[in-house]
Design an enzyme around this catalytic site. Structure first.
Site, PDB file in Angstrom:
ATOM      1  N   ASP A   1       0.865  -1.172   0.000  1.00  0.00           N
ATOM      2  CA  ASP A   1       0.000   0.000   0.000  1.00  0.00           C
ATOM      3  C   ASP A   1       0.909   1.231   0.000  1.00  0.00           C
ATOM      4  OD1 ASP A   1      -2.113   1.714  -0.030  1.00  0.00           O
ATOM      5  OD2 ASP A   1      -3.200   0.773   1.615  1.00  0.00           O
TER       6      ASP A   1
HETATM    7  C1  BGC Z   1      -4.997   3.209   0.070  1.00  0.00           C
HETATM    8  C2  BGC Z   1      -5.147   2.174  -1.023  1.00  0.00           C
HETATM    9  C3  BGC Z   1      -5.023   2.824  -2.376  1.00  0.00           C
HETATM   10  C4  BGC Z   1      -3.681   3.515  -2.446  1.00  0.00           C
HETATM   11  C5  BGC Z   1      -3.422   4.183  -3.774  1.00  0.00           C
HETATM   12  C6  BGC Z   1      -3.756   4.045  -0.116  1.00  0.00           C
HETATM   13  O1  BGC Z   1      -3.726   5.125   0.763  1.00  0.00           O
HETATM   14  O2  BGC Z   1      -4.978   2.568   1.316  1.00  0.00           O
HETATM   15  O3  BGC Z   1      -6.381   1.520  -0.892  1.00  0.00           O
HETATM   16  O4  BGC Z   1      -5.151   1.872  -3.384  1.00  0.00           O
HETATM   17  O5  BGC Z   1      -3.644   4.518  -1.441  1.00  0.00           O
HETATM   18  O6  BGC Z   1      -4.194   5.278  -3.971  1.00  0.00           O
END
Ligand code: BGC
Length: 747
Positions: free
Chosen positions: A287
């Site tokens: 993530d």
């Molecule tokens: C979120 C993810 C997301 C990623 C990219 C993160 O802060 O937890 O779910 O896919 O950002 O935007």
């Protein structure tokens, strides 16, 4: 007979040929990957594991705000981008990648969570439809639009089970139930990936957030998760396995630590389970920043250690933390990291790039005309309207106040959400600056529906989070002039979503007071509640005759809500999460274990597992939802009373539409293993069917119970069945069980 034999002969040859050709394709891709890998320097290899964000706000804007991303792309030091919106912008970046020594194409990812331009209901709302085909179609359309706009990879579906409505990200998943969540995970993966990578309208799915992110302690986003292996395997992992079985090509690690080990550096989750036991062949992305964040967890001292921990654990791509980019090459050169770990990750990523066809044509997804057509496809809006109406849950409808006649003399629409446009998109939707013409507000939807002679009146009453009651007088005056009053309230769209946990999940501001003030004049009132989570609105439930829970329904929200209000669609949604009556009840979910002193009702003083000041029941239970018609359940039959382990049992029963409207019912089957070597939930959803019935019509439903449905993890965490008695419960919600019988598993 002869015909049949010829057919069988042909069929078996076609099957053999198919498997040979798939096998040959896999081999040829693997050969190609090996040959590319053999040409790569260490830095180029590490580059493939590096993902950067473009700029969220601008479709074709300055390409970078941080460092010299452009130069790194030109040197082959970036493998993937995210948040690059639109063909023109993506093409610019891909052209830069083509200037690199090996010309390895970039991969473009995006959070396509519930639609791309056509915005569908938030995932929790779609889950309330219990309509797997519609959910798959929603993902299919999202993929078609996203692919046409230059995206090859969505960071969806989120398959985290969530039992705590304070957690802001409940809006992004399928709710509290593992069975429903697993089926929805499959439908979404199938929808996104369509006929498979390589097709022009397929995007890679990403099962996230692996794992147990939804169980953050206290519902506080990013928080630690402390969980037994049993709960992990029985409740939280199955939707991930389901996504994998449906072909999910990528997984994303979660931000949380699981029992003390951050998920991004968690070998048990990534190597032992995902890449080992489950034999996952795709790649894992961290993530956002999660590799580097292991320093804050106190799990590693610096980014070098973070990179090492993550790559060892099995995380293939580093999203935005730069730990891989800045440290992996050095670690390999110093002999601290065997190159095989880097090679494995690179191979996994290159394989997907080959499967997508990017090596054949890095620009294959960049066709501006196609983009324009797909983003303005009216068929997509029709599908969005259909699933939006299916996602609405009718919570209450005393004296059949709903549906309304479109030719009433006057209707007052009151509340902060009445004329809102973009709010309807909900969190995790994609912004199209200067364009909201494709979104219908509730006001617009209702206006489109009413007769020419109906007077539509409006007053805002209060803002969503207002503490002022200054607008109440106008709202009351407006309501007094109307035959019927619609009050539309809820959260703001950004009160749920990432980092949007709330300790107080009551209707925000003075909205419930506004409802009380308007209700005091005694007109028939319908309340519409839009939100990204289950909210608490007890006074409204206890005093207002008709309530629709509409979540965030996307670009067709206004039309869909109007369809339901005026009876062009008979509501069929059922809650995918329990609605508590107070925050103090959380976590409250239907499939809990019994205590040694289970309560049968709220007056069981000693025999209770609840509080002295709160009911043991939620305000609305999992699976609850009404219709404009009524259904009668009858004639439950089990094909056998006793079965052996490998036998199946057929459960059948009738449902009759006993009301005046055609309508859909979601019939639910729950099962309870009454006595086992480890305690089992009081009930577990094991099947459901959504059926349409005309007035007076009866249909028979058949469900098959097999060994899989009777299995669980025993004390040694071995999956299987145990002999004993099982209760079969059939009903219209997890609480309203209408038919019940038992059978015995004898071996
Ligand atoms: C979120 C993810 C997301 C990623 C990219 C993160 O802060 O937890 O779910 O896919 O950002 O935007």
């Amino acid at each position: 007979m002869a015909k049949q034999m010829v057919f069988r002969f042909l069929f078996s040859w076609i099957t053999i040929f198919y498997f040979f050709s798939v096998d040959a394709q896999i081999k040829s891709i693997s050969n190609k990957v090996d040959s590319v890998l053999s040409l790569m320097s260490i830095d180029e290899k590490v580059g493939q594991l590096n993902q950067y964000s473009g700029d969220w706000d601008e479709a074709i804007g300055p390409i970078t705000k941080d460092g010299d991303k452009q130069n790194q792309i030109k040197k082959g030091l970036v493998g993937a981008m995210l948040n690059v919106k639109g063909v023109a912008h993506a093409k610019q970046l891909q052209l830069m990648a083509m200037q690199s020594r090996l010309k390895i194409p970039l991969l473009f990812g995006q959070d396509v969570i519930h639609g791309y331009k056509t915005t569908f209901p938030i995932p929790l709302a779609e889950a309330a439809s219990w309509d797997l085909e519609a959910i798959e179609l929603s993902a299919r359309i999202a993929a078609t639009e996203a692919a046409a706009s230059g995206v090859q990879w969505t960071f969806a579906p989120m398959v985290d089970i969530a039992r705590d409505p304070r957690w802001g990200r409940v809006m992004e998943g399928a709710g509290e139930d593992t069975y429903l969540g697993s089926l929805i995970a499959k439908a979404r993966v199938k929808g996104f990936q369509g006929k498979g990578l390589g097709n022009m309208d397929a995007v890679m799915a990403c099962a996230k957030h692996y794992a147990a992110y939804g169980a953050a302690i206290g519902g506080r986003d990013y928080n630690s998760v402390d969980m037994s292996d049993r709960t992990l395997w029985e409740v939280y992992l199955p939707p991930f396995k389901a996504a994998l079985d449906a072909g999910a090509t990528t997984f994303m690690t979660s931000f949380n630590d699981l029992n003390g080990i951050p998920a991004t550096g968690n070998k048990y989750l990534l190597r032992t389970i995902l890449k080992g036991k489950w034999n996952f062949k795709g790649f894992v992305v961290s993530d956002w920043g999660a590799v580097g964040e292991m320093i804050n967890h106190g799990f590693v001292k610096n980014n070098t250690e973070a990179a090492l921990a993550a790559i060892y654990a099995g995380c293939d791509m580093d999203m935005e933390s730069r730990s891989y980019k800045n440290h992996l090459s050095q670690l390999v050169k110093e002999g601290k990291l065997p190159i095989a770990f880097v090679d494995e990750a690179v191979k996994r990523i290159l394989t997907k790039k080959f499967e997508l066809g990017l090596f054949d044509n890095p620009f294959k997804f960049f066709d501006e005309l196609r983009e324009k057509n797909e983003l303005n496809n009216v068929e997509h809006a029709k599908a969005a309207r259909d699933i939006a109406r299916k996602s609405i849950v009718l919570l209450k409808n005393e004296n059949q106040l709903l549906p309304l006649s479109p030719s009433l003399k006057s209707i007052a629409v009151i509340g902060p959400l009445a004329k809102e446009v973009k709010q309807n998109l909900g969190f995790w939707s994609i912004e199209w600056p200067n364009d909201s013409s494709y979104i219908t507000s509730q006001w617009q939807g209702i206006s489109n529906k009413i007769s020419r002679n109906t007077k539509l009146l409006y007053a805002k009453g209060a803002g969503i989070t207002d503490t002022s009651r200054a607008g109440f007088a106008e709202a009351i005056l407006t309501a007094k002039q109307a035959d019927v009053v619609i009050i539309t309230v809820g959260e703001a769209r950004d009160m749920s979503g990432e980092a949007k946990s709330r300790s107080n999940i009551h209707l925000p501001g003075v909205q419930e007071e506004l409802i009380k003030a308007v209700a005091a004049i005694g007109k028939p009132i319908i309340v519409i509640i839009s939100a990204g989570r289950p909210l608490i609105f007890n006074w409204t439930t206890d005093h207002i005759p008709a309530i629709l829970y509409t979540w965030w329904l996307g670009s067709e929200a206004g039309n869909a809500i109007a369809d339901v209000i005026f009876g062009d669609y008979n509501p069929s949604g059922k809650l995918p999460m329990s609605f508590p009556m107070a925050e103090g009840q959380i976590p409250i979910y239907y499939n809990h274990f019994n205590t040694g002193r289970p309560a049968n009702n709220d007056s069981d003083r000693f025999y209770r597992s609840a509080y002295i000041d709160l009911s043991i029941y939620p305000k609305y239970e999992f699976g609850y939802g009404l219709s404009y018609t009524t259904f009668n359940y009858s004639n439950l039959q089990l094909s056998k009373q006793k079965i052996k382990k490998d036998e199946t049992i057929t459960v059948s029963f009738n449902i009759t539409n006993t009301g005046k409207y055609a309508g859909e019912e979601v019939a639910q089957l729950y099962l309870r293993d009454k006595f086992a070597s480890v305690v089992r939930p009081v009930k577990e959803l094991k099947n459901f069917r959504k059926i349409l019935l005309q007035p007076g019509e009866t249909k028979t439903i058949h469900f098959i119970i097999d060994k899989e449905k009777l299995s669980f993890y025993n004390a040694q965490m071995k999956w299987g069945t145990e002999p004993g008695e099982f209760d079969i419960m059939v009903g219209t919600s997890s609480k309203k069980i209408l038919l019940q019988k038992s059978f015995t598993l004898i071996q």
